[in-house]
Design an enzyme around this catalytic site. Structure first.
Site, short mmCIF file in Angstrom:
data_model
loop_
_atom_site.label_atom_id
_atom_site.label_comp_id
_atom_site.label_asym_id
_atom_site.label_seq_id
_atom_site.Cartn_x
_atom_site.Cartn_y
_atom_site.Cartn_z
N GLY A 1 5.99 31.09 -31.38
CA GLY A 1 4.73 30.42 -31.77
C GLY A 1 4.30 29.50 -30.64
N ARG A 2 3.64 28.43 -31.00
CA ARG A 2 3.14 27.51 -29.96
C ARG A 2 4.28 26.96 -29.11
NH1 ARG A 2 -0.41 26.13 -34.51
NH2 ARG A 2 1.55 25.42 -35.39
N ILE A 3 5.29 26.40 -29.80
CA ILE A 3 6.36 25.72 -29.05
C ILE A 3 7.24 26.73 -28.31
CG2 ILE A 3 8.35 24.18 -29.22
CD1 ILE A 3 6.96 22.95 -31.74
N THR B 1 15.72 22.90 -31.46
CA THR B 1 14.77 21.79 -31.66
C THR B 1 13.85 22.11 -32.84
OG1 THR B 1 13.31 22.84 -30.03
CG2 THR B 1 14.68 21.01 -29.24
N SER B 2 14.27 23.06 -33.70
CA SER B 2 13.38 23.46 -34.81
C SER B 2 13.76 22.69 -36.08
CB SER B 2 13.42 24.97 -35.00
OG SER B 2 14.71 25.43 -35.36
N ARG B 3 14.62 23.29 -36.91
CA ARG B 3 15.15 22.59 -38.07
C ARG B 3 16.63 22.95 -38.16
NH1 ARG B 3 11.47 19.77 -37.80
NH2 ARG B 3 9.81 19.35 -39.30
N GLU C 1 20.34 15.72 -42.13
CA GLU C 1 20.09 14.48 -41.38
C GLU C 1 20.02 13.29 -42.33
OE1 GLU C 1 16.56 15.20 -39.04
OE2 GLU C 1 17.45 16.97 -38.14
N HIS D 1 17.01 13.96 -33.52
CA HIS D 1 15.68 14.47 -33.91
C HIS D 1 14.55 13.71 -33.20
CE1 HIS D 1 13.54 16.80 -37.37
NE2 HIS D 1 12.80 16.79 -36.27
N ILE D 2 14.55 13.82 -31.86
CA ILE D 2 13.55 13.08 -31.07
C ILE D 2 12.71 14.00 -30.19
CG2 ILE D 2 14.79 10.87 -31.01
CD1 ILE D 2 15.87 11.72 -28.21
C1 GLV Z 1 9.36 17.30 -36.06
O1 GLV Z 1 10.43 17.80 -36.28
C2 GLV Z 1 8.14 17.94 -36.44
O2 GLV Z 1 8.17 18.92 -37.21
O3 GLV Z 1 7.07 17.48 -35.99
C1 GLV Z 2 4.76 25.07 -33.98
O1 GLV Z 2 4.01 24.25 -33.45
C2 GLV Z 2 4.91 26.39 -33.42
O2 GLV Z 2 4.11 27.25 -33.80
O3 GLV Z 2 5.78 26.58 -32.57
#
Ligand code: GLV
Ligand code: GLV
Length: 334
Positions: free
Chosen positions: A171-173, A251-253, A282, A300-301
């Site tokens: 996706g975006r990230i 870095t997701s969940r 968490e 989670h930063i």
């Molecule tokens: C952080 O984990 C977010 O989802 O923005």
């Molecule tokens: C979230 O922003 C994604 O689509 O990766």
């Protein structure tokens, strides 16, 4: 009917209210106030109990909430019954909110996409390099007084350039993260429901199935939302497929990985290293992970830069303003 008129007039002039469940940058309050909205922000950084959350949202038109606030059916019902029109999540992920139920009850849910994309991708790279070059171990080595001078085999890590990079969730990230690999001339694989033509054109990336990605990648980075389908996507069976030099970045969940299985895989050197910004429960972390050398942990930063957190605050506030002005909010998630 002067009395009735008086009440109607008074109600009309009452300022719209937004309740912000926990402390976020003041940019949100400034934005709301500049739109004639009364903003009340709790000055704490932990979530309210369910009852306290109810007490605080009952007079609000819109609630700005955080990913640690659980917005379930009970809270949604209470909110709708008390005239709340929307929950604006201060996060891109929104697995803390029962979105299907919110949709059913006709209450808006928004998130903060886009503004944190590069910031989060950069954190994934920070974790990747920290893991590959054992930066945290190196730092600790010096603080422990162990540095005696240059050694030929001291703290040897893993090259990144030219290796295979596996992106789970383009996706975006995931896309931003992959594009940042260009300078390292990596062989990029990705898993996604959709073909990602940007990655295919710019990086010659290949769309593969999950097992193929896990078998072939040296570095694996997770960028999928947490859904019932992605819960424990990475588990014992999947670790069995990975290379012994594999480095896993999340870095997701947290719950996309079975954390106990991960600890076991790291302990038994089934995989080499992990870089984690997110965890299953968490702020609790699987105890075993805390005793391992081959893991880098962050609290989670990933979206945590001054600029991005301000931009997220403004975006959440803009969504609240849209809702108060009875427009469809720009970042509605359904
Ligand atoms: C952080 O984990 C977010 O989802 O923005
Ligand atoms: C979230 O922003 C994604 O689509 O990766």
């Amino acid at each position: 009917m002067p009395i009735k008129y008086f009440f109607a007039e008074k109600k009309r002039k009452t300022m719209a209210k937004v309740f912000i469940t926990q402390k976020i940058p003041n940019a949100a309050i400034e934005y709301l106030q500049s739109h004639g909205i009364d903003a009340i922000m709790r000055n704490e950084v932990f979530p309210l109990s369910k009852n306290d959350l109810k007490n605080n949202i009952k007079n609000a038109d819109v609630v700005i909430c955080l990913l640690t606030d659980i917005i379930d059916q009970e809270i949604i019902d209470f909110a709708v019954d008390n005239g709340v029109k929307g929950f604006c999540n201060y996060a891109v992920g929104y697995n803390n909110i029962d979105v299907n139920y919110a949709k059913k009850r006709n209450i808006w849910v928004t998130n903060t996409p886009g503004v944190l994309t590069k910031t989060t991708a950069e954190m994934a790279w920070a974790l990747l390099f920290s893991a590959a070059r054992r930066i945290v171990e190196a730092h600790k080595f010096i603080l422990d007084g162990k540095f005696r001078g240059w050694e030929a085999t001291l703290l040897l890590g893993y090259d990144v350039s030219g290796k295979t990079l596996g992106i789970i969730g383009a996706g975006r990230i995931g896309t931003a993260f992959a594009l940042m690999s260009a300078g390292f001339e990596m062989n990029v694989l990705y898993v996604d429901e959709n073909t990602n033509s940007i990655l295919e054109e710019k990086l010659n990336a290949k769309k593969v199935d999950l097992d193929t990605l896990l078998k072939k990648s040296d570095f694996i980075s997770l960028h999928t939302p947490l859904t019932p389908e992605t819960k424990y996507l990475i588990n014992k069976d999947k670790f069995n497929l990975m290379k012994p030099n594999a480095i896993l970045i999340n870095t997701s969940r947290g719950t996309v990985i079975n954390e106990k299985d991960l600890a076991e895989a790291l302990k038994s050197k089934k995989i080499a290293y992990a870089g984690l910004d997110v965890f299953e429960n968490e702020p609790l972390i699987e105890k075993e992970l805390l005793n391992l050398g081959n893991v880098v942990l962050a609290p989670h930063i990933a979206s945590g830069t001054k600029e991005t957190r301000d931009n997220m605050a403004i975006m959440a506030a803009k969504n609240a303003v849209d809702i108060i002005q009875t427009k469809k909010p720009q970042n509605n998630v359904y």
